[in-house]
Design a protein around this motif. Structure first.
Motif, PDB file in Angstrom:
ATOM      1  N   LEU A  37      68.093 -27.102 -24.296  1.00  0.00           N
ATOM      2  CA  LEU A  37      68.549 -26.075 -23.511  1.00  0.00           C
ATOM      3  C   LEU A  37      68.072 -24.696 -23.677  1.00  0.00           C
ATOM      4  CD1 LEU A  37      72.144 -27.189 -22.750  1.00  0.00           C
ATOM      5  CD2 LEU A  37      70.216 -27.578 -21.152  1.00  0.00           C
ATOM      6  N   LYS A  38      67.988 -24.345 -25.108  1.00  0.00           N
ATOM      7  CA  LYS A  38      67.401 -23.241 -25.452  1.00  0.00           C
ATOM      8  C   LYS A  38      66.027 -22.973 -25.439  1.00  0.00           C
ATOM      9  CE  LYS A  38      67.123 -21.170 -30.212  1.00  0.00           C
ATOM     10  NZ  LYS A  38      67.398 -21.321 -31.500  1.00  0.00           N
ATOM     11  N   ASP A  39      65.241 -24.162 -25.391  1.00  0.00           N
ATOM     12  CA  ASP A  39      63.800 -24.279 -25.241  1.00  0.00           C
ATOM     13  C   ASP A  39      63.541 -23.955 -23.755  1.00  0.00           C
ATOM     14  OD1 ASP A  39      63.321 -24.643 -27.866  1.00  0.00           O
ATOM     15  OD2 ASP A  39      62.813 -26.920 -27.380  1.00  0.00           O
ATOM     16  N   LYS A  40      64.495 -24.394 -22.802  1.00  0.00           N
ATOM     17  CA  LYS A  40      64.264 -24.274 -21.448  1.00  0.00           C
ATOM     18  C   LYS A  40      64.579 -22.915 -21.141  1.00  0.00           C
ATOM     19  CE  LYS A  40      65.392 -28.842 -19.732  1.00  0.00           C
ATOM     20  NZ  LYS A  40      66.344 -29.569 -19.033  1.00  0.00           N
ATOM     21  N   ASP A  41      65.590 -22.330 -21.667  1.00  0.00           N
ATOM     22  CA  ASP A  41      65.803 -20.804 -21.582  1.00  0.00           C
ATOM     23  C   ASP A  41      64.604 -19.933 -22.003  1.00  0.00           C
ATOM     24  OD1 ASP A  41      68.459 -21.436 -20.627  1.00  0.00           O
ATOM     25  OD2 ASP A  41      69.437 -20.878 -22.321  1.00  0.00           O
ATOM     26  N   LEU A  42      64.130 -20.451 -22.881  1.00  0.00           N
ATOM     27  CA  LEU A  42      62.914 -19.306 -23.514  1.00  0.00           C
ATOM     28  C   LEU A  42      61.930 -19.629 -22.757  1.00  0.00           C
ATOM     29  CD1 LEU A  42      61.820 -17.755 -25.846  1.00  0.00           C
ATOM     30  CD2 LEU A  42      61.155 -19.610 -27.130  1.00  0.00           C
ATOM     31  N   GLN A  43      61.467 -20.825 -21.945  1.00  0.00           N
ATOM     32  CA  GLN A  43      60.333 -20.918 -21.106  1.00  0.00           C
ATOM     33  C   GLN A  43      60.631 -20.168 -19.987  1.00  0.00           C
ATOM     34  OE1 GLN A  43      60.224 -25.067 -20.498  1.00  0.00           O
ATOM     35  NE2 GLN A  43      59.051 -25.478 -22.686  1.00  0.00           N
ATOM     36  N   THR A  44      61.954 -19.904 -19.562  1.00  0.00           N
ATOM     37  CA  THR A  44      62.282 -19.436 -18.318  1.00  0.00           C
ATOM     38  C   THR A  44      62.139 -18.005 -18.474  1.00  0.00           C
ATOM     39  OG1 THR A  44      63.948 -21.191 -17.398  1.00  0.00           O
ATOM     40  CG2 THR A  44      64.153 -18.835 -16.440  1.00  0.00           C
ATOM     41  N   SER A  45      62.552 -17.397 -19.543  1.00  0.00           N
ATOM     42  CA  SER A  45      62.375 -16.010 -19.776  1.00  0.00           C
ATOM     43  C   SER A  45      61.187 -15.492 -19.955  1.00  0.00           C
ATOM     44  CB  SER A  45      63.225 -15.629 -21.080  1.00  0.00           C
ATOM     45  OG  SER A  45      62.583 -15.998 -22.204  1.00  0.00           O
TER      46      SER A  45
ATOM     47  N   LEU B   4      80.773 -25.013 -31.624  1.00  0.00           N
ATOM     48  CA  LEU B   4      81.214 -26.407 -31.518  1.00  0.00           C
ATOM     49  C   LEU B   4      80.341 -27.356 -31.122  1.00  0.00           C
ATOM     50  CD1 LEU B   4      85.132 -25.662 -31.224  1.00  0.00           C
ATOM     51  CD2 LEU B   4      84.019 -26.305 -33.515  1.00  0.00           C
ATOM     52  N   LEU B   5      80.157 -26.990 -29.637  1.00  0.00           N
ATOM     53  CA  LEU B   5      79.135 -27.564 -28.964  1.00  0.00           C
ATOM     54  C   LEU B   5      77.483 -27.982 -29.407  1.00  0.00           C
ATOM     55  CD1 LEU B   5      80.210 -26.685 -25.378  1.00  0.00           C
ATOM     56  CD2 LEU B   5      80.750 -28.868 -26.322  1.00  0.00           C
ATOM     57  N   ARG B   6      77.078 -26.815 -30.082  1.00  0.00           N
ATOM     58  CA  ARG B   6      75.800 -26.689 -30.446  1.00  0.00           C
ATOM     59  C   ARG B   6      75.855 -27.878 -31.935  1.00  0.00           C
ATOM     60  NH1 ARG B   6      74.913 -21.960 -32.587  1.00  0.00           N
ATOM     61  NH2 ARG B   6      75.702 -22.391 -34.746  1.00  0.00           N
ATOM     62  N   LYS B   7      77.092 -27.722 -32.686  1.00  0.00           N
ATOM     63  CA  LYS B   7      77.107 -28.883 -33.839  1.00  0.00           C
ATOM     64  C   LYS B   7      77.508 -30.461 -33.328  1.00  0.00           C
ATOM     65  CE  LYS B   7      78.764 -25.707 -37.108  1.00  0.00           C
ATOM     66  NZ  LYS B   7      79.847 -25.064 -37.885  1.00  0.00           N
ATOM     67  N   PHE B   8      77.965 -30.410 -32.247  1.00  0.00           N
ATOM     68  CA  PHE B   8      78.350 -31.732 -31.649  1.00  0.00           C
ATOM     69  C   PHE B   8      77.020 -32.621 -31.178  1.00  0.00           C
ATOM     70  CE2 PHE B   8      79.418 -34.483 -27.858  1.00  0.00           C
ATOM     71  CZ  PHE B   8      80.284 -35.665 -28.507  1.00  0.00           C
ATOM     72  N   ASP B   9      76.252 -31.699 -30.582  1.00  0.00           N
ATOM     73  CA  ASP B   9      74.734 -32.222 -30.095  1.00  0.00           C
ATOM     74  C   ASP B   9      73.889 -31.433 -30.399  1.00  0.00           C
ATOM     75  OD1 ASP B   9      72.591 -33.392 -28.725  1.00  0.00           O
ATOM     76  OD2 ASP B   9      73.935 -34.377 -27.210  1.00  0.00           O
ATOM     77  N   SER B  10      73.348 -31.310 -31.470  1.00  0.00           N
ATOM     78  CA  SER B  10      72.149 -30.061 -31.576  1.00  0.00           C
ATOM     79  C   SER B  10      70.927 -30.424 -30.879  1.00  0.00           C
ATOM     80  CB  SER B  10      71.871 -30.095 -33.197  1.00  0.00           C
ATOM     81  OG  SER B  10      71.503 -31.137 -33.669  1.00  0.00           O
ATOM     82  N   GLU B  11      70.395 -31.639 -30.561  1.00  0.00           N
ATOM     83  CA  GLU B  11      69.312 -31.808 -30.063  1.00  0.00           C
ATOM     84  C   GLU B  11      69.554 -31.320 -28.534  1.00  0.00           C
ATOM     85  OE1 GLU B  11      67.350 -36.120 -28.495  1.00  0.00           O
ATOM     86  OE2 GLU B  11      67.573 -35.920 -30.549  1.00  0.00           O
ATOM     87  N   LEU B  12      70.518 -31.475 -27.741  1.00  0.00           N
ATOM     88  CA  LEU B  12      70.556 -31.044 -26.557  1.00  0.00           C
ATOM     89  C   LEU B  12      70.906 -29.485 -26.561  1.00  0.00           C
ATOM     90  CD1 LEU B  12      71.194 -31.439 -23.507  1.00  0.00           C
ATOM     91  CD2 LEU B  12      73.713 -31.662 -24.007  1.00  0.00           C
ATOM     92  N   TYR B  13      71.479 -29.102 -27.634  1.00  0.00           N
ATOM     93  CA  TYR B  13      71.418 -27.502 -27.663  1.00  0.00           C
ATOM     94  C   TYR B  13      70.010 -26.969 -27.881  1.00  0.00           C
ATOM     95  CZ  TYR B  13      72.259 -22.717 -29.334  1.00  0.00           C
ATOM     96  OH  TYR B  13      72.481 -21.368 -29.474  1.00  0.00           O
ATOM     97  N   GLU B  14      69.382 -27.511 -28.649  1.00  0.00           N
ATOM     98  CA  GLU B  14      68.005 -26.971 -28.680  1.00  0.00           C
ATOM     99  C   GLU B  14      66.958 -27.286 -27.263  1.00  0.00           C
ATOM    100  OE1 GLU B  14      66.374 -25.114 -31.154  1.00  0.00           O
ATOM    101  OE2 GLU B  14      68.363 -25.265 -32.099  1.00  0.00           O
TER     102      GLU B  14
END
Length: 136
Positions: free
Chosen positions: A103-111, A91-101
């Protein structure tokens, strides 16, 4: 050193300011109190971080997101959703897909970053000089 969240000093997310976390926890508690379906543990770390980042960026959007979560869940049957944490995140991803992406990119960089720390790491169960078997 790193805290239990794995972040060192200076690696905090925008939404992780002192006082901000407690306010988000209070809002989640209030939402759960007003909603017979959603429970506090349904808000996993991704959901809480998303809400924290959203609040840091735009307080009004943060309030909209909470209202959307309430409206989207209040009339659902608890048993109708197998994984509530995943559902809330969707639901949150659909609400603000830009923010979701973002945060996802930050997670990927961290990993992808090499782990810090000294000493040699070896797989669990292996002893120095041993072949990994208890009999060795």
């Amino acid at each position: 050193g790193k805290g239990k969240d794995g972040k060192g000093k200076g690696e905090r997310m925008r939404g992780d300011r002192p006082g901000n976390r407690q306010e988000i926890e209070n809002k989640i508690r209030d939402l759960c109190a007003d909603n017979p379906v959603v429970r506090n543990p349904d808000f996993d770390w991704r959901c809480r971080r998303f809400l924290g980042e959203l609040k840091a960026k735009d307080e009004a959007r943060f309030e909209e997101a909470l209202a959307m979560l309430h409206a989207s869940t209040v009339e659902k049957e608890r048993e109708a959703v197998r994984n509530w944490a995943a559902y809330l995140n969707t639901l949150l991803r659909k609400f603000d897909s830009e923010l979701y992406e973002e945060l996802k990119d930050k997670d990927l960089q961290t990993s992808l970053m090499p782990r810090q720390g000294g000493g040699s790491e070896r797989p669990r169960g292996l002893r120095p000089g041993g072949g990994g078997n208890a009999e060795d």
